[in-house]
Write an enzyme that holds these catalytic residues in place. Structure first.
Site, PDB file in Angstrom:
ATOM      1  N   HIS A 267       0.858  -1.203   0.000  1.00 53.38           N
ATOM      2  CA  HIS A 267       0.000   0.000   0.000  1.00 53.38           C
ATOM      3  C   HIS A 267       0.883   1.238   0.000  1.00 53.38           C
ATOM      4  O   HIS A 267       1.967   1.239   0.601  1.00 53.38           O
ATOM      5  CB  HIS A 267      -0.895   0.011   1.256  1.00 53.38           C
ATOM      6  CG  HIS A 267      -2.046   0.952   1.114  1.00 53.38           C
ATOM      7  ND1 HIS A 267      -1.927   2.290   1.411  1.00 53.38           N
ATOM      8  CD2 HIS A 267      -3.303   0.765   0.670  1.00 53.38           C
ATOM      9  CE1 HIS A 267      -3.076   2.880   1.162  1.00 53.38           C
ATOM     10  NE2 HIS A 267      -3.941   1.987   0.709  1.00 53.38           N
TER      11      HIS A 267
ATOM     12  N   ASP B 252      -7.984  -5.059  -0.379  1.00 53.27           N
ATOM     13  CA  ASP B 252      -8.468  -5.905  -1.484  1.00 53.27           C
ATOM     14  C   ASP B 252      -8.157  -7.382  -1.304  1.00 53.27           C
ATOM     15  O   ASP B 252      -8.612  -8.209  -2.092  1.00 53.27           O
ATOM     16  CB  ASP B 252      -7.844  -5.416  -2.803  1.00 53.27           C
ATOM     17  CG  ASP B 252      -8.346  -4.031  -3.162  1.00 53.27           C
ATOM     18  OD1 ASP B 252      -7.520  -3.152  -3.441  1.00 53.27           O
ATOM     19  OD2 ASP B 252      -9.567  -3.825  -3.108  1.00 53.27           O
TER      20      ASP B 252
HETATM   21  C1  SDX Z   1      -6.074   0.264  -3.124  1.00 54.47           C
HETATM   22  O1  SDX Z   1      -4.136   4.668  -2.118  1.00 54.47           O
HETATM   23  C2  SDX Z   1      -5.154   4.070  -1.501  1.00 54.47           C
HETATM   24  O2  SDX Z   1      -5.567   4.420  -0.419  1.00 54.47           O
HETATM   25  C3  SDX Z   1      -5.754   2.925  -2.297  1.00 54.47           C
HETATM   26  C4  SDX Z   1      -6.810   2.111  -1.571  1.00 54.47           C
HETATM   27  C5  SDX Z   1      -8.066   2.910  -1.329  1.00 54.47           C
HETATM   28  O3  SDX Z   1      -8.806   2.545  -0.399  1.00 54.47           O
HETATM   29  O4  SDX Z   1      -8.369   3.828  -2.148  1.00 54.47           O
HETATM   30  O5  SDX Z   1      -6.295   1.646  -0.329  1.00 54.47           O
HETATM   31  C6  SDX Z   1      -7.235   0.890  -2.411  1.00 54.47           C
HETATM   32  O6  SDX Z   1      -5.805   0.607  -4.241  1.00 54.47           O
HETATM   33  C7  SDX Z   1      -5.265  -0.777  -2.378  1.00 54.47           C
HETATM   34  C8  SDX Z   1      -4.023  -1.281  -3.211  1.00 54.47           C
HETATM   35  C9  SDX Z   1      -4.516  -2.347  -4.192  1.00 54.47           C
HETATM   36  N1  SDX Z   1      -3.423  -2.709  -5.150  1.00 54.47           N
HETATM   37  C10 SDX Z   1      -2.812  -3.911  -5.070  1.00 54.47           C
HETATM   38  O7  SDX Z   1      -3.024  -4.754  -4.194  1.00 54.47           O
HETATM   39  C11 SDX Z   1      -1.821  -4.173  -6.207  1.00 54.47           C
HETATM   40  C12 SDX Z   1      -0.519  -4.744  -5.642  1.00 54.47           C
HETATM   41  N2  SDX Z   1       0.127  -3.703  -4.854  1.00 54.47           N
HETATM   42  C13 SDX Z   1       1.103  -2.878  -5.512  1.00 54.47           C
HETATM   43  O8  SDX Z   1       1.082  -2.765  -6.861  1.00 54.47           O
HETATM   44  C14 SDX Z   1       1.622  -1.696  -4.708  1.00 54.47           C
HETATM   45  O9  SDX Z   1       1.854  -2.160  -3.434  1.00 54.47           O
HETATM   46  C15 SDX Z   1       0.759  -0.437  -4.653  1.00 54.47           C
HETATM   47  C16 SDX Z   1       0.378   0.031  -6.019  1.00 54.47           C
HETATM   48  C17 SDX Z   1      -0.470  -0.685  -3.826  1.00 54.47           C
HETATM   49  C18 SDX Z   1       1.590   0.641  -3.950  1.00 54.47           C
HETATM   50  O10 SDX Z   1       2.656   0.903  -4.771  1.00 54.47           O
HETATM   51  P1  SDX Z   1       3.761   2.004  -4.358  1.00 54.47           P
HETATM   52  O11 SDX Z   1       3.411   2.687  -3.104  1.00 54.47           O
HETATM   53  O12 SDX Z   1       4.018   2.847  -5.571  1.00 54.47           O
HETATM   54  O13 SDX Z   1       4.989   1.125  -3.981  1.00 54.47           O
HETATM   55  P2  SDX Z   1       6.090   0.664  -5.009  1.00 54.47           P
HETATM   56  O14 SDX Z   1       5.437   0.161  -6.261  1.00 54.47           O
HETATM   57  O15 SDX Z   1       7.097   1.761  -5.108  1.00 54.47           O
HETATM   58  O16 SDX Z   1       6.713  -0.593  -4.238  1.00 54.47           O
HETATM   59  C19 SDX Z   1       7.790  -0.439  -3.300  1.00 54.47           C
HETATM   60  C20 SDX Z   1       8.574  -1.759  -3.417  1.00 54.47           C
HETATM   61  C21 SDX Z   1       8.995  -2.073  -4.859  1.00 54.47           C
HETATM   62  O17 SDX Z   1      10.129  -2.927  -4.779  1.00 54.47           O
HETATM   63  P3  SDX Z   1      11.627  -2.268  -4.885  1.00 54.47           P
HETATM   64  O18 SDX Z   1      11.628  -1.375  -6.127  1.00 54.47           O
HETATM   65  O19 SDX Z   1      11.803  -1.479  -3.610  1.00 54.47           O
HETATM   66  O20 SDX Z   1      12.559  -3.462  -5.004  1.00 54.47           O
HETATM   67  O21 SDX Z   1       7.712  -2.851  -3.023  1.00 54.47           O
HETATM   68  C22 SDX Z   1       7.517  -3.708  -4.149  1.00 54.47           C
HETATM   69  C23 SDX Z   1       7.877  -2.908  -5.392  1.00 54.47           C
HETATM   70  O22 SDX Z   1       8.273  -3.767  -6.447  1.00 54.47           O
HETATM   71  N3  SDX Z   1       6.093  -4.091  -4.139  1.00 54.47           N
HETATM   72  C24 SDX Z   1       5.635  -5.311  -4.401  1.00 54.47           C
HETATM   73  C25 SDX Z   1       4.256  -5.234  -4.194  1.00 54.47           C
HETATM   74  N4  SDX Z   1       3.918  -3.989  -3.833  1.00 54.47           N
HETATM   75  C26 SDX Z   1       5.056  -3.281  -3.800  1.00 54.47           C
HETATM   76  N5  SDX Z   1       6.262  -6.437  -4.788  1.00 54.47           N
HETATM   77  C27 SDX Z   1       5.479  -7.530  -4.982  1.00 54.47           C
HETATM   78  N6  SDX Z   1       4.139  -7.556  -4.797  1.00 54.47           N
HETATM   79  C28 SDX Z   1       3.501  -6.418  -4.405  1.00 54.47           C
HETATM   80  N7  SDX Z   1       2.177  -6.428  -4.239  1.00 54.47           N
END
Ligand code: SDX
Length: 393
Positions: A271, A328
């Site tokens: 998140h 989710d």
């Molecule tokens: C919602 O914003 C809100 O409040 C949203 C929400 C709401 O109520 O409106 O809460 C609802 O959208 C919840 C999130 C649902 N999405 C997912 O479950 C999709 C999977 N999650 C990710 O794609 C990710 O965690 C996000 C999009 C939710 C957040 O992404 P960020 O904050 O941009 O974080 P990032 O992509 O920069 O990740 C940081 C690190 C990265 O690795 P490094 O580059 O440091 O090596 O964490 C890794 C990412 O690759 N990472 C994951 C991951 N989520 C982050 N790796 C594997 N699986 C994951 N799910």
């Protein structure tokens, strides 16, 4: 340079507005609507009560809630001509695209909703949307299932009427099932607002040009559709199903999610704000177990979810990045138990988020926020002379 010296991709460190609606503490996993803890509201309030709280700022008295409910009921019919737009979609159209189109179409049938020049105009637009949106949501599901469209029942409460529109079988009397109503109520409350997330920021920026409420919400629905945002609840179930069909080998998927060369991410994990358990995920996990038990459903996907979550929470990659289950991760298990098709999960997220989008749009307009228009860091070509097409290589 185009006006700025630094940029903030994804606005990770940018505050876009002042807001008095929702408070999040990502480190401590705290979520409050207008100062009330999400745990209390999910346990004790109804979705309509929470909608009133988010939009008007205070928990309603019984008289205020009854009036709000009646004003919404008075607006809960949808112009029959909107059927023609719905009929034009193929049956397999994704319901988020259908919902976004039908919501935008509401403007054409209610042109008065665009010009908001008084409190009465604002209140009327709000009650129209709160009244018509549940009908459009149920139409999206009935279109998918090839079932006749329903208008609910104004003699029932807001949540009961919505459940009836969603679940009434065409050939039988509808009986409200308390377990289903409570589960839906809790899920809608838990999705109702979440400060400046992607879709809410979209609703605010579209509304900042003084586009109408329905058009702004329609844009928010499109933003929510993405699998990185609300679309994740559909992607989670599809992922859990794949793991179940793959012999329940969740370690394989955890390895995939850690592999940077693989675009696969563990859906429902991580998140932007919560670097701790998403408080909503905790509540939904308990509710999922209760609903399945009440309905006597054994869903192997819940076991996969438990195993996957435990394994990821003990894995260094996820721990070091503070990646926890988000809202989710478990919600789809309840939607499935209620017989809702997986493509409709994000539509249910939109149904829950509606009062939050409305509250944020109302606050943005009342605060007379300026039109959203960020700057950029220009990295393109310097000045160059035009060349005739005959001279180009
Ligand atoms: C919602 O914003 C809100 O409040 C949203 C929400 C709401 O109520 O409106 O809460 C609802 O959208 C919840 C999130 C649902 N999405 C997912 O479950 C999709 C999977 N999650 C990710 O794609 C990710 O965690 C996000 C999009 C939710 C957040 O992404 P960020 O904050 O941009 O974080 P990032 O992509 O920069 O990740 C940081 C690190 C990265 O690795 P490094 O580059 O440091 O090596 O964490 C890794 C990412 O690759 N990472 C994951 C991951 N989520 C982050 N790796 C594997 N699986 C994951 N799910």
């Amino acid at each position: 340079t185009g006006g700025v010296t630094t940029i903030d991709p994804g606005f990770k460190n940018t505050g876009s507005c002042k807001s008095a609606i929702t408070f999040l503490d990502g480190e401590k996993g705290i979520l409050r609507y207008r100062g009330y803890a999400i745990e209390d509201l999910a346990e004790k309030a109804s979705f309509l009560e929470v909608s009133y709280l988010l939009i008007f700022g205070e928990l309603p008295t019984q008289v205020e809630l009854d009036k709000f409910e009646q004003d919404i009921k008075n607006e809960s019919l949808v112009d029959e001509d909107i059927h023609k737009i719905l009929d034009a979609f193929p049956k397999n159209a994704h319901p988020m695209g259908v919902l976004s189109s039908l919501t935008s179409a509401l403007t054409a049938f209610n042109p008065r909703s665009v010009e908001i020049t008084s409190k009465e105009d604002m209140y009327h637009a709000i009650t129209m949307l709160m009244g018509k949106f549940p009908v459009l949501v149920s139409w999206c599901m009935r279109k998918m299932k090839g079932e006749p469209l329903d208008y609910g029942d104004i003699d029932l409460g807001y949540e009961e009427s919505f459940a009836k529109m969603m679940f009434k079988r065409p050939n039988q009397e509808y009986k409200c099932n308390k377990t289903i109503i409570n589960a839906l109520d809790k899920l809608l409350i838990l999705h109702a607002d979440h400060e400046q997330n992607c879709s809410t920021s979209t609703v605010r920026i579209v509304g900042s040009s003084h586009a109408g409420l329905f058009a702004s919400i329609s844009a928010g629905i499109s933003a929510l559709w993405g699998p990185l945002h609300g679309g994740a609840n559909q992607a989670v179930i599809e992922m859990l199903e794949a793991i179940k069909n793959d012999g329940g080998d969740f370690e394989k998927y955890i390895t995939k999610a850690k592999d940077k060369s693989d675009p696969f991410r563990l859906m429902g994990f991580g998140h932007r704000v919560y670097k701790n358990f998403d408080p909503r995920a905790k509540i939904i996990k308990v509710a999922a177990e209760e609903v399945l038990a009440d309905l006597g459903i054994e869903d192997p996907v819940l076991d996969v979810a438990r195993g996957l979550s435990e394994a990821a929470l003990n894995d260094e990659y996820f721990k070091s990045r503070n990646l926890y289950p988000n809202v989710d991760f478990y919600s789809g298990i309840i939607y499935r138990a209620l017989g809702i098709p997986v493509e409709m999960f994000t539509v249910l997220f939109a149904m829950g988020r509606l009062p939050g989008w409305i509250a944020q749009w109302k606050e943005m307009r009342e605060n007379k926020e300026p039109i959203g228009r960020p700057r950029q860091l220009y990295v393109g070509e310097p000045l160059r002379a035009y060349s005739e097409i005959k001279d180009r290589k």
